[in-house]
Design an enzyme around this catalytic site. Structure first.
Site, PDB file in Angstrom:
ATOM      1  CE  LYS A  41      -2.134  -2.589   3.766  1.00  0.00           C
ATOM      2  NZ  LYS A  41      -2.407  -2.566   5.188  1.00  0.00           N
ATOM      3  NE  ARG A  86      -7.838  -5.809  11.941  1.00  0.00           N
ATOM      4  CZ  ARG A  86      -7.220  -4.980  11.121  1.00  0.00           C
ATOM      5  NH1 ARG A  86      -7.250  -3.686  11.364  1.00  0.00           N
ATOM      6  NH2 ARG A  86      -6.581  -5.420  10.076  1.00  0.00           N
ATOM      7  CB  SER A  95      -4.016   1.992   9.980  1.00  0.00           C
ATOM      8  OG  SER A  95      -3.325   1.497  11.098  1.00  0.00           O
TER       9      SER A  95
END
Ligand code: ADP
Length: 172
Positions: free
Chosen positions: A45, A97, A135
Site C-alpha cells: 500500500k 480482527r 489504520s
C-alpha cells in the site's frame, strides 16, 4: 544452560499505530521474552505517513507504555521471513480482527511458511473495542475531522490533525 529466548516479530505498516496495534503488542509481550515491532518500509500500500513519521509515532507511543517484555522497534524491507530468520525469531505475531482479516492472513501465513517452514505465525485477538478498528478507517475518519480519541494515542491524533490541517482539535 539457560532456555533460549523466545523472540517474536510483530510486523505491519503502522500507518498510523492505533490502540489496536498496542493491544496486540501488549498481549504478545505477555507471551514472548522479547518482541520486535517491525515496520515495513514499502509494502503493497502507499502510506499516508512517511516511514520516518510511522517510526517516530510508534516509538513515541510505545515508549509511553509499559510491556511485560522488552519491545524493540525496527524497520524492515524485503521478505519478512528472511528478516525474522536474520534476527533469530521463530514466530510472527499478527492481529486477527473480524472474519474479513482471515482469508488474507491465512494466505500470507501459509506463503510465509512455504518460504521458510521454521517460522510460525500466531494470531492474537484484540479487545472487543478494537475489533473493527483499522489504520485505514482511522485515516478516513481523521480526514473527515471525526472524533478518534477512543482509538488513538494523543501523539497520533496530533499528527493526523497536522496532516489534514484541521482548524479544530480532533479530540472532543
Ligand atoms: P499490514 O499492512 O501488515 O496489515 P497493519 O499496520 O495494518 O499492517 O497491521 C499490522 C498487524 O496488526 C496486522 O496483523 C493487523 O491485523 C493487526 N491489527 C491492526 N489493527 C488491529 C486491531 N484493531 N486489532 C487487532 N489487530 C490489529
Amino acid at each position: 544452560m539457560g532456555k533460549r529466548k523466545k523472540l517474536a516479530i510483530y510486523p505491519g505498516t503502522f500507518d498510523p499505530i492505533t490502540f489496536g496495534h498496542l493491544d496486540i503488542l501488549a498481549r504478545a509481550s505477555a507471551i514472548f521474552d522479547e518482541v520486535i515491532v517491525a515496520i515495513s518500509r514499502q509494502g503493497a500500500k502507499s502510506t499516508l505517513f512517511s516511514l520516518d513519521e510511522r517510526v517516530d509515532l510508534a516509538r513515541k507511543v510505545i515508549s509511553q507504555k509499559t510491556f511485560d517484555c522488552p519491545v524493540r522497534l525496527e524497520v524492515f524491507s524485503g521478505l519478512l521471513v528472511r528478516f525474522a530468520k536474520e534476527r533469530g525469531a521463530a514466530t510472527l505475531v499478527r492481529g486477527l480482527r473480524a472474519i474479513s482479516d482471515f482469508e488474507y492472513e491465512f494466505q500470507m501465513a501459509l506463503m510465509n511458511r512455504h518460504q521458510k517452514g521454521e517460522v510460525e505465525t500466531v494470531f492474537l485477538m484484540p479487545d472487543e473495542r478494537y475489533v473493527y478498528l483499522s489504520s485505514s478507517m482511522v485515516r478516513e475518519v481523521a480526514r473527515l475531522n471525526g472524533n478518534l480519541s477512543a482509538f488513538l494515542p494523543r501523539p497520533v491524533i496530533a499528527a493526523l490533525k497536522k496532516k489534514y490541517r484541521h482548524p479544530k482539535r480532533l479530540v472532543s
